[in-house]
Design a protein around this motif. Structure first.
Motif, short mmCIF file in Angstrom:
data_model
loop_
_atom_site.label_atom_id
_atom_site.label_comp_id
_atom_site.label_asym_id
_atom_site.label_seq_id
_atom_site.Cartn_x
_atom_site.Cartn_y
_atom_site.Cartn_z
N ILE A 8 0.84 -1.19 0.00
CA ILE A 8 0.00 0.00 0.00
C ILE A 8 0.88 1.25 0.00
CG2 ILE A 8 -1.80 1.25 1.25
CD1 ILE A 8 -2.64 -1.45 2.46
N GLN A 9 0.76 2.03 -1.06
CA GLN A 9 1.51 3.28 -1.24
C GLN A 9 3.02 3.13 -1.00
OE1 GLN A 9 -0.44 6.23 1.22
NE2 GLN A 9 -2.21 6.36 -0.14
N PRO A 10 3.66 2.18 -1.68
CA PRO A 10 5.12 2.07 -1.53
C PRO A 10 5.80 3.33 -2.05
CG PRO A 10 4.37 0.75 -3.39
CD PRO A 10 3.13 1.24 -2.69
N SER A 11 6.82 3.78 -1.32
CA SER A 11 7.45 5.06 -1.67
C SER A 11 8.86 4.92 -2.21
CB SER A 11 7.48 5.97 -0.43
OG SER A 11 8.18 5.36 0.63
N PRO A 36 1.25 3.50 -5.83
CA PRO A 36 2.69 3.69 -5.59
C PRO A 36 3.10 5.13 -5.87
CG PRO A 36 2.32 2.57 -7.68
CD PRO A 36 0.98 2.66 -7.01
N ARG A 37 4.19 5.54 -5.28
CA ARG A 37 4.68 6.91 -5.44
C ARG A 37 5.01 7.21 -6.90
NH1 ARG A 37 10.22 9.20 -2.57
NH2 ARG A 37 10.12 11.34 -3.40
N TRP A 38 5.56 6.20 -7.58
CA TRP A 38 5.98 6.38 -8.97
C TRP A 38 5.06 5.59 -9.89
CZ3 TRP A 38 9.75 9.92 -8.68
CH2 TRP A 38 10.57 9.92 -7.54
N ASP A 39 4.52 6.24 -10.92
CA ASP A 39 3.65 5.53 -11.86
C ASP A 39 4.41 4.43 -12.61
OD1 ASP A 39 1.52 7.12 -11.16
OD2 ASP A 39 1.83 8.56 -12.79
N ASP A 40 5.68 4.67 -12.86
CA ASP A 40 6.49 3.70 -13.62
C ASP A 40 7.38 2.86 -12.72
OD1 ASP A 40 8.22 5.66 -12.79
OD2 ASP A 40 9.33 5.77 -14.68
N VAL A 41 6.98 2.69 -11.45
CA VAL A 41 7.86 2.03 -10.48
C VAL A 41 8.26 0.63 -10.90
CG1 VAL A 41 5.95 1.14 -9.07
CG2 VAL A 41 8.18 1.56 -8.01
N LEU A 42 7.40 -0.08 -11.61
CA LEU A 42 7.71 -1.46 -11.99
C LEU A 42 8.76 -1.53 -13.10
CD1 LEU A 42 4.09 -2.90 -11.93
CD2 LEU A 42 5.92 -3.37 -10.28
N SER A 114 2.75 1.57 3.93
CA SER A 114 3.79 2.46 3.43
C SER A 114 5.02 2.39 4.33
CB SER A 114 3.27 3.90 3.40
OG SER A 114 4.32 4.80 3.22
N GLU A 115 6.20 2.53 3.71
CA GLU A 115 7.45 2.53 4.48
C GLU A 115 7.47 3.67 5.49
OE1 GLU A 115 8.77 1.52 0.18
OE2 GLU A 115 7.11 2.54 1.20
N ARG A 116 6.76 4.75 5.19
CA ARG A 116 6.83 5.93 6.05
C ARG A 116 5.87 5.88 7.24
NH1 ARG A 116 6.54 10.64 1.57
NH2 ARG A 116 5.15 9.13 0.60
N TYR A 117 4.68 5.34 7.03
CA TYR A 117 3.74 5.34 8.17
C TYR A 117 3.04 4.02 8.41
CZ TYR A 117 2.31 8.33 4.20
OH TYR A 117 2.22 8.92 2.98
N GLY A 118 3.47 2.95 7.76
CA GLY A 118 2.85 1.66 8.02
C GLY A 118 1.42 1.60 7.51
#
Length: 240
Positions: A8-11, A36-42, A114-118
């Motif tokens: 969920i919402q990886p940054s 995800p934070r980046w549209d092209d993250v994959l 998320s890495e920032r807030y779980g």
């Protein structure tokens, strides 16, 4: 039966790649990213580099806008948390919860925040369980990929595991070979003065039991007989 890992919402792009790697080594390949934070993250270089060969998992993965989309077809939801939530689902260790779950054949999703807030409370509340990995009470901070690896491993073990890779077993030498070894050692021990043939006591029976417990292979028998031969030859050279 489906096993899905939902981020969920990886940054961080690298964490997505590392997550794919953690899944692949445990035989899982259903990865979904929610906003995800980046549209092209994959497709990002960092993602692919951190995947370390698990590119097929990235190619199959998908990004969606809502958690509802990610949960399509799933019947059992497992949140992952560091701390228990008031009014939330029961908090259990992965092994405690997953062992009885495996035989039921449900489609399971593991949710990671998320890495920032779980994970948000509202996302945890909709789950059947909150999985908490047992860690040192003074330092329980796991990075995202590490948490995924632990949960994936525990779930794979509950599903039957893969088994450890072992070299093919070498059969132990037969009783005749062991008897020949003992006779050779008895002769060598007499020649070097370690064994008194007039008062042998229990030395040879004890060596017999030692070799029986060790279950030497034919190659090891050959080595030990070479040692006995060398002892005998050294004893002969030492005689005046």
């Amino acid at each position: 039966m489906t096993t899905r890992f939902i981020l969920i919402q990886p940054s961080h792009a690298g964490n997505v790649g590392a997550a794919a790697r953690a899944m692949k080594v445990m035989g899982f390949d259903d990865l979904v990213l929610v906003k995800p934070r980046w549209d092209d993250v994959l497709e990002r270089d960092e993602t692919i580099e951190r995947a370390s060969g698990a590119v097929d998992v990235l190619q199959k993965a998908r990004a969606v806008e809502t958690l509802e989309e990610a949960l399509e077809g799933i019947t059992h939801l497992c949140a992952t948390v560091m701390t228990a939530r008031d009014f939330g689902p029961p908090t259990r260790t992965p092994r405690e919860h997953l062992e009885p779950l495996a035989p039921r054949g449900e489609s399971v999703a593991f949710l990671f925040g998320s890495e920032r807030y779980g994970m948000r409370n509202e996302d945890v509340y909709r789950c059947h369980v909150a999985l908490q990995i047992p860690t040192d009470p003074d330092y329980g901070s796991l990075n995202l990929a590490a948490a995924i690896q632990v949960v994936a491993y525990e779930w794979r073990q509950c599903l039957g595991g893969f088994g450890a890779a072992r070299p093919p077993a070498t059969p132990a030498a037969d009783a005749q070979a062991v008897a020949g070894l003992l006779a050779h050692w008895e002769q060598a021990l007499v020649e070097i003065g370690f064994l008194d043939p007039k008062a042998p006591k229990k030395l040879m029976p004890r060596l017999n039991q030692l070799f029986n417990r060790a279950q030497p292979t034919p190659e090891e028998i050959h080595i030990l007989r070479g040692v006995a031969k060398a002892m005998g030859e050294a004893a002969k050279k030492a005689k005046p």
